[in-house]
Scaffold this motif. Structure first.
Motif, PDB file in Angstrom:
ATOM      1  N   GLY A 275      -1.524   7.783   2.920  1.00 20.20           N
ATOM      2  CA  GLY A 275      -1.751   9.217   2.907  1.00 20.20           C
ATOM      3  C   GLY A 275      -2.380   9.665   1.601  1.00 20.20           C
ATOM      4  O   GLY A 275      -2.701   8.847   0.726  1.00 20.20           O
ATOM      5  N   ARG A 276      -2.555  10.966   1.477  1.00 18.15           N
ATOM      6  CA  ARG A 276      -3.062  11.528   0.217  1.00 18.15           C
ATOM      7  C   ARG A 276      -2.004  11.359  -0.868  1.00 18.15           C
ATOM      8  O   ARG A 276      -0.797  11.411  -0.600  1.00 18.15           O
ATOM      9  N   LEU A 277      -2.441  11.151  -2.087  1.00 14.99           N
ATOM     10  CA  LEU A 277      -1.525  10.842  -3.177  1.00 14.99           C
ATOM     11  C   LEU A 277      -0.473  11.925  -3.350  1.00 14.99           C
ATOM     12  O   LEU A 277       0.720  11.626  -3.467  1.00 14.99           O
ATOM     13  N   ASP A 278      -0.878  13.191  -3.341  1.00 18.08           N
ATOM     14  CA  ASP A 278       0.097  14.273  -3.529  1.00 18.08           C
ATOM     15  C   ASP A 278       1.140  14.271  -2.419  1.00 18.08           C
ATOM     16  O   ASP A 278       2.330  14.545  -2.665  1.00 18.08           O
ATOM     17  N   ASP A 279       0.716  13.959  -1.196  1.00  9.54           N
ATOM     18  CA  ASP A 279       1.671  13.920  -0.084  1.00  9.54           C
ATOM     19  C   ASP A 279       2.657  12.773  -0.249  1.00  9.54           C
ATOM     20  O   ASP A 279       3.864  12.923   0.005  1.00  9.54           O
ATOM     21  N   LEU A 280       2.172  11.609  -0.670  1.00 11.08           N
ATOM     22  CA  LEU A 280       3.054  10.463  -0.860  1.00 11.08           C
ATOM     23  C   LEU A 280       4.087  10.736  -1.946  1.00 11.08           C
ATOM     24  O   LEU A 280       5.235  10.303  -1.859  1.00 11.08           O
ATOM     25  N   LEU A 281       3.694  11.479  -2.968  1.00  9.01           N
ATOM     26  CA  LEU A 281       4.611  11.763  -4.070  1.00  9.01           C
ATOM     27  C   LEU A 281       5.630  12.840  -3.726  1.00  9.01           C
ATOM     28  O   LEU A 281       6.674  12.932  -4.384  1.00  9.01           O
ATOM     29  N   ALA A 282       5.345  13.638  -2.686  1.00  5.74           N
ATOM     30  CA  ALA A 282       6.227  14.767  -2.387  1.00  5.74           C
ATOM     31  C   ALA A 282       6.953  14.654  -1.055  1.00  5.74           C
ATOM     32  O   ALA A 282       7.938  15.378  -0.827  1.00  5.74           O
ATOM     33  N   ASP A 283       6.544  13.791  -0.158  1.00  2.23           N
ATOM     34  CA  ASP A 283       7.085  13.743   1.200  1.00  2.23           C
ATOM     35  C   ASP A 283       8.562  13.329   1.175  1.00  2.23           C
ATOM     36  O   ASP A 283       8.902  12.199   0.801  1.00  2.23           O
ATOM     37  N   PRO A 284       9.477  14.210   1.605  1.00  4.41           N
ATOM     38  CA  PRO A 284      10.906  13.853   1.592  1.00  4.41           C
ATOM     39  C   PRO A 284      11.248  12.740   2.577  1.00  4.41           C
ATOM     40  O   PRO A 284      12.257  12.054   2.416  1.00  4.41           O
ATOM     41  N   ARG A 289      12.430   4.980   1.101  1.00  5.78           N
ATOM     42  CA  ARG A 289      11.577   3.838   0.761  1.00  5.78           C
ATOM     43  C   ARG A 289      11.384   3.691  -0.749  1.00  5.78           C
ATOM     44  O   ARG A 289      10.620   2.809  -1.183  1.00  5.78           O
ATOM     45  N   GLU A 290      12.042   4.511  -1.510  1.00  7.23           N
ATOM     46  CA  GLU A 290      11.785   4.518  -2.948  1.00  7.23           C
ATOM     47  C   GLU A 290      12.210   3.233  -3.642  1.00  7.23           C
ATOM     48  O   GLU A 290      11.698   2.927  -4.725  1.00  7.23           O
ATOM     49  N   ASP A 291      13.115   2.471  -3.066  1.00 11.55           N
ATOM     50  CA  ASP A 291      13.557   1.218  -3.691  1.00 11.55           C
ATOM     51  C   ASP A 291      12.930   0.001  -3.027  1.00 11.55           C
ATOM     52  O   ASP A 291      13.283  -1.131  -3.345  1.00 11.55           O
ATOM     53  N   ASP A 292      11.989   0.215  -2.100  1.00  8.62           N
ATOM     54  CA  ASP A 292      11.346  -0.891  -1.391  1.00  8.62           C
ATOM     55  C   ASP A 292      10.194  -1.463  -2.217  1.00  8.62           C
ATOM     56  O   ASP A 292       9.679  -0.814  -3.135  1.00  8.62           O
ATOM     57  N   TRP A 293       9.788  -2.684  -1.847  1.00  9.60           N
ATOM     58  CA  TRP A 293       8.473  -3.157  -2.274  1.00  9.60           C
ATOM     59  C   TRP A 293       7.455  -2.421  -1.424  1.00  9.60           C
ATOM     60  O   TRP A 293       7.543  -2.401  -0.194  1.00  9.60           O
ATOM     61  N   VAL A 294       6.465  -1.810  -2.075  1.00 10.32           N
ATOM     62  CA  VAL A 294       5.575  -0.869  -1.385  1.00 10.32           C
ATOM     63  C   VAL A 294       4.127  -1.326  -1.476  1.00 10.32           C
ATOM     64  O   VAL A 294       3.651  -1.751  -2.535  1.00 10.32           O
ATOM     65  N   GLN A 295       3.461  -1.226  -0.331  1.00 10.56           N
ATOM     66  CA  GLN A 295       2.004  -1.316  -0.264  1.00 10.56           C
ATOM     67  C   GLN A 295       1.500   0.078   0.081  1.00 10.56           C
ATOM     68  O   GLN A 295       1.808   0.599   1.162  1.00 10.56           O
ATOM     69  N   ALA A 296       0.764   0.697  -0.821  1.00 12.53           N
ATOM     70  CA  ALA A 296       0.324   2.079  -0.642  1.00 12.53           C
ATOM     71  C   ALA A 296      -1.175   2.124  -0.390  1.00 12.53           C
ATOM     72  O   ALA A 296      -1.958   1.515  -1.134  1.00 12.53           O
ATOM     73  N   THR A 297      -1.556   2.856   0.652  1.00  7.70           N
ATOM     74  CA  THR A 297      -2.962   3.129   0.924  1.00  7.70           C
ATOM     75  C   THR A 297      -3.204   4.603   0.638  1.00  7.70           C
ATOM     76  O   THR A 297      -2.643   5.471   1.314  1.00  7.70           O
ATOM     77  N   VAL A 298      -3.987   4.880  -0.389  1.00  3.01           N
ATOM     78  CA  VAL A 298      -4.259   6.259  -0.806  1.00  3.01           C
ATOM     79  C   VAL A 298      -5.603   6.670  -0.218  1.00  3.01           C
ATOM     80  O   VAL A 298      -6.622   6.015  -0.438  1.00  3.01           O
ATOM     81  N   THR A 299      -5.581   7.784   0.540  1.00  2.00           N
ATOM     82  CA  THR A 299      -6.755   8.173   1.330  1.00  2.00           C
ATOM     83  C   THR A 299      -7.600   9.271   0.681  1.00  2.00           C
ATOM     84  O   THR A 299      -8.582   9.704   1.276  1.00  2.00           O
ATOM     85  N   ASP A 300      -7.233   9.719  -0.539  1.00  2.00           N
ATOM     86  CA  ASP A 300      -7.982  10.798  -1.185  1.00  2.00           C
ATOM     87  C   ASP A 300      -9.441  10.416  -1.393  1.00  2.00           C
ATOM     88  O   ASP A 300      -9.767   9.279  -1.732  1.00  2.00           O
TER      89      ASP A 300
END
Length: 389
Positions: A275-284, A289-300
């Protein structure tokens, strides 16, 4: 007889530079607990004990600890080598280990000679087939073609030849490290198609009471008596949705009776977010998932600055940051035209890939890079002509 089918330990492997040896040690602890709690008679490991042919000393120490602890348990152990293992190194000391009830089989020359273990119903012949390289076996075995199916077909001919000499009622278990048709691979398996066609038919194992497969990292049930256990840990984000564990297989007097799945411990979950970076940082909804190993795809578009730094403030175990592949546009830069300098071409390329023009600071940095590449202070000049050579 109760058999615990596992494979693809890949001891010594890392996950995007994160060491996994502690997590692999926890799996060994889990394995010993299952042996005792489920009254397992035999543990089978269908290849890829190590992640590489020259494993790190810490991985060797963990394998030594695992086999020593299993040797001291109520279970016998049958191990075959996989395409990641060095057959010679894994098989070192196998004749000594036999006496401890740990049977390691890595040599193709021994195919057709099983490990024979018994229960109250009689004998069970365990044929542990090491990974078979069709290129190496093409001439020694006079294979009709260079393929994994041809090599495995010859191996199974030797297995059946042995079983035909055994008493009625002898049950059979085969360990095979191969890509069997009908199963789905993950990104983390090494391609074995080099040196021959990789897939083999399920029919090669017809008539075997149970076939314990290794190589693919996800669990698969190709038929009730033909299964992959998969790897005990996830080794790529493509495995985020896979169950991890082992098959607990039961043989009765007639052969295969049942198989039950045993979950392995999950040291840290894998999550793929997009998702968009701001959404990923704010989405409740992403709190869990905050303690997971994460693969992030930023669409901005354009790509945001300091994206990994910002993501790790919320998701401290973010390991992979990626951006969608840009869609081809009508205004894509053409081949460099005469009269356009390298700096202009570089600026066009950056704008096309990122979807936004370079900032003044970025344009200046690109100019410095172009100048550094183009200027060669070591070039000689032909005196009196101005021509470089």
């Amino acid at each position: 007889m109760r058999i615990l089918h596992t494979s693809d330990w890949h001891l010594g492997r890392s996950f995007h530079r994160e060491g996994l040896l502690g997590h692999q040690g926890a799996f060994v602890d889990h394995l010993l607990e299952v042996v005792e709690s489920e009254r397992v008679d035999v543990v089978v490991v269908a290849g890829d004990v190590y992640d590489r042919a020259l494993p790190h000393v810490d991985a060797v120490e963990l394998a030594d600890e695992a086999f020593a602890r299993l040797a001291g348990s109520r279970a016998s152990v049958v191990v075959s080598s996989g395409n990641h293992d060095s057959a010679r190194r894994l098989g070192f000391g196998s004749r000594l280990m036999d006496a401890a009830g740990v049977f390691v089989r890595t040599d193709a020359a021994g195919i057709g000679t099983p490990v024979v273990l018994g229960d109250e119903h009689g004998d069970v012949a365990f044929h542990a087939l090491p990974y078979l390289d069709p290129s190496a076996l093409l001439e020694p075995w006079s294979l009709p073609r260079r393929s994994h199916e041809a090599a495995l077909a010859e191996a199974m001919t030797r297995v059946r030849r042995d079983l035909a000499t055994r008493t009625t009622g002898t049950r059979s278990v085969v360990l095979a490290h191969a890509f069997v048709a009908g199963a789905t691979p993950s990104e983390s398996e090494r391609d074995i198609s080099v040196g021959g066609v990789s897939r083999v038919a399920t029919s090669l194992f017809d008539g075997i009471d149970y076939t314990a497969l290794g190589h693919l990292h996800g669990p698969h049930e190709l038929s009730p008596d033909l299964r992959y256990s998969g790897s005990p840990l996830a080794y790529s984000f493509s495995e985020a949705d896979q169950a991890k564990g082992s098959w607990l297989v039961e043989l009765d007097a007639r052969g295969f009776a049942a198989a039950h799945w045993v979950d392995a411990p999950v040291p840290r979950r894998l999550s793929r977010i997009s998702g968009r970076l701001d959404d990923l940082l704010a989405d409740p909804a992403l709190t869990a998932r905050e303690d997971d190993w994460v693969q992030a795809t930023v669409t901005d578009v354009p790509r945001p600055a300091r994206a990994m730094e910002l993501l790790r403030r919320r998701f401290p175990h973010t390991l992979v940051l990626q951006f969608p592949t840009p869609v081809a546009r009508d205004d894509a830069p053409a081949a460099p035209a005469a009269g356009r300098n390298d700096h202009e071409v570089a600026l066009d390329f950056l704008s096309h890939v990122r979807g936004a023009p370079a900032t003044p600071a970025e344009a200046a940095l690109l100019q410095q890079a172009v100048d550094a590449c183009c200027h060669d202070p070591d070039q000689d000049v032909l005196v009196g002509t101005g021509a470089e050579r």
